[in-house]
Write an enzyme that holds these catalytic residues in place. Structure first.
Site, mmCIF file in Angstrom:
data_model
loop_
_atom_site.group_PDB
_atom_site.id
_atom_site.type_symbol
_atom_site.label_atom_id
_atom_site.label_comp_id
_atom_site.label_asym_id
_atom_site.label_seq_id
_atom_site.Cartn_x
_atom_site.Cartn_y
_atom_site.Cartn_z
ATOM 1 N N GLU A 1 34.276 174.527 -13.766
ATOM 2 C CA GLU A 1 34.825 173.179 -13.857
ATOM 3 C C GLU A 1 35.990 172.927 -12.906
ATOM 4 O O GLU A 1 37.063 172.483 -13.310
ATOM 5 C CB GLU A 1 35.234 172.872 -15.309
ATOM 6 N N GLU B 1 26.995 174.145 -20.357
ATOM 7 C CA GLU B 1 27.853 173.848 -21.501
ATOM 8 C C GLU B 1 27.386 172.549 -22.131
ATOM 9 O O GLU B 1 27.142 171.563 -21.440
ATOM 10 C CB GLU B 1 29.327 173.723 -21.095
#
Length: 484
Positions: free
Chosen positions: A272, A375
């Site tokens: 991320e 995720e």
């Protein structure tokens, strides 16, 4: 079109690439370990990616490649034995067993993230933070910075020993899980001065997790589970969120060349990266992935997979990127709860919106890189305690900040123990689990976030199994045509 930076023109980022092979040394995975080990390319500042399935046939004798115990953050520095004991509830030590190579691109990845273990997140283990009696300790950085180091190490050691045990891996295997994604911070990877042109200090982070990470590899191996190692915490923070190790409004990873340079000389998967921050961040992350791929491929087996992320830019922003390289995978994250617009959707809207990801992801995966829904969760509110940071409330009930004017409702029905969940809510949780599995399996697979959380059962695969909204066989469907 991406411009590759030659090693000779960027000595801070690639100066050690010629000597990477010399960084391989051996250490067994523990007294009772199978002779199987995994290649870890050990470069300055961090660890990139391990895909256990890709180290070859089961008969091969491989070794986990790490540096010796004198490395910063190694067992000799912390007083921790390199073969930590399991909790009394854990099953017997793993015996030698083979693990068939995983056929990526053909078999579906069905996995869970082991969140909150080697990179702390206050919402996953709030008790660990509450026990400090210091509200200013909001992430792993301040956990080491704002309390006595011996106290911090003692708390972390107990956490590393108990948050996951072999029983968890046995339960995952029984539930049909074939992969775990293990988040780790750069500060947990042992390193000596010979490994880097930068300093070896990771202060204020507390090293010592490495032997427990090695133990996790043993447990995964024993229970036929493949491993993806995810660099969740990078130097300077790659996004400013507490899940990077440091909650800050001024992340430095893509600003300071020393951070990127040191890590490009390392095997590395970045979780991320905040590509939305600016065009400079987006360009630097892109170049980092390109240079990192080259550095890895100089020394790693070609059957080891390398995973990159979309840096919050969407997969279409990566069209053509590394398309013609070997064994590259794209990690895409899907949550519908971190903005008022997403929270305003009805439950049915959440399901149908998830379906809209399928054409985008399949179009990208069919023409670019293997793609994984790396995720996602069952949560549709941000009500889990401290999900937005320690001491920070929720958008859902208007407590996140004083300027919040939108109130969607009470958080009580949506989080906490599933014993308080209504039957209608649990029915929705099953639908929402199924639709996101369908999204993941429309491409190369999925990895749920997370296996367990202290008191947010909507985020827990373990509690979903127990509560009945996640099936014990991940191929079971009650709503097979949910996107039709």
């Amino acid at each position: 079109m991406l411009r590759r930076v030659p090693a000779s023109s960027n000595p801070t980022s690639l100066s050690l690439s010629r000597s990477l092979a010399n960084s391989f040394k051996s250490r067994s995975l523990g007294r009772d370990a199978d002779p199987f080990v995994v290649p870890v390319l050990h470069l300055p500042l961090a660890l990139l990616l391990l895909v256990l399935a890709d180290v070859g046939a089961a008969s091969e004798q491989c070794h986990l490649r790490i540096n010796n115990a004198a490395a910063v953050g190694g067992p000799d520095d912390t007083g921790n034995d390199s073969t930590p004991t399991t909790s009394s509830s854990s099953t017997a030590a793993p015996s030698a067993t083979s693990l068939a190579a995983f056929n990526y691109g053909h078999q579906k990845i069905r996995g869970v993230n082991l969140g909150g273990w080697f990179v702390l997140e206050p919402w996953i283990t709030p008790t660990l933070f509450e026990n400090t009696n210091n509200d200013d300790i909001v992430d792993e950085y301040t956990f080491g910075q704002l309390q006595d180091q011996d106290t911090a190490l003692a708390a972390l050691t107990t956490h590393w020993e108990t948050w996951y045990t072999e029983d968890d891996f046995a339960a995952m295997q029984a539930a049909g899980i074939n992969h775990v994604r293990i988040p780790i911070g750069y500060w947990s990877v042992p390193m000596t001065a010979a490994d880097t042109t930068f300093g070896t200090s990771v202060s204020p982070y507390i090293p010592g997790a490495w032997p427990y990470f090695l133990q996790a590899l043993n447990w995964a191996r024993a229970h036929q589970i493949h491993v993806i190692v995810d660099l969740h915490g990078a130097p300077g923070s790659q996004n400013g969120y507490d899940n990077s190790g440091q909650r800050t409004s001024n992340p430095q990873f893509a600003v300071n060349p020393a951070n990127i340079g040191g890590m490009i000389d390392v095997l590395e998967l970045l979780n991320e990266g905040a590509g939305f921050t600016s065009s400079v961040w987006a360009a630097n992350i892109r170049q980092f992935f390109a240079d990192g791929y080259d550095a890895v491929r100089e020394v790693a087996p070609t059957d080891m997979k390398i995973m990159i992320g979309d840096a919050f830019l969407g997969v279409d922003s990566w069209t053509g990127f590394l398309k013609n390289e070997t064994g590259v995978m794209m990690d895409y994250h899907e949550y519908q709860l971190f903005s008022n617009g997403e929270l305003s959707r009805s439950l049915d809207d959440h399901v149908q919106y998830a379906c809209t990801y399928i054409p985008t992801l399949t179009g990208y995966a069919n023409n670019n890189l293997w793609t994984i829904l790396g995720e996602w969760s069952n949560a549709v509110t941000d009500c889990a305690k401290w999900l937005n940071g320690r001491g920070v409330g929720a958008r859902w009930d208007g407590t996140r900040q004083a300027s919040d004017t939108t109130y969607f409702g009470s958080c009580t029905p949506w989080t906490g123990s599933y014993s308080n969940f209504s039957d209608d809510y649990k029915t929705f949780l099953r639908k929402y689990w199924e639709v996101q599995v369908q999204v993941g399996e429309s491409v190369q697979g999925w990895i749920f976030w997370t296996w367990k959380a202290e008191n947010a059962d909507e985020w827990s695969y373990q509690k979903g199994l127990e509560g009945g909204w996640i099936p014990k066989d991940p191929t079971d469907r009650l709503y097979p045509d949910i996107c039709s």
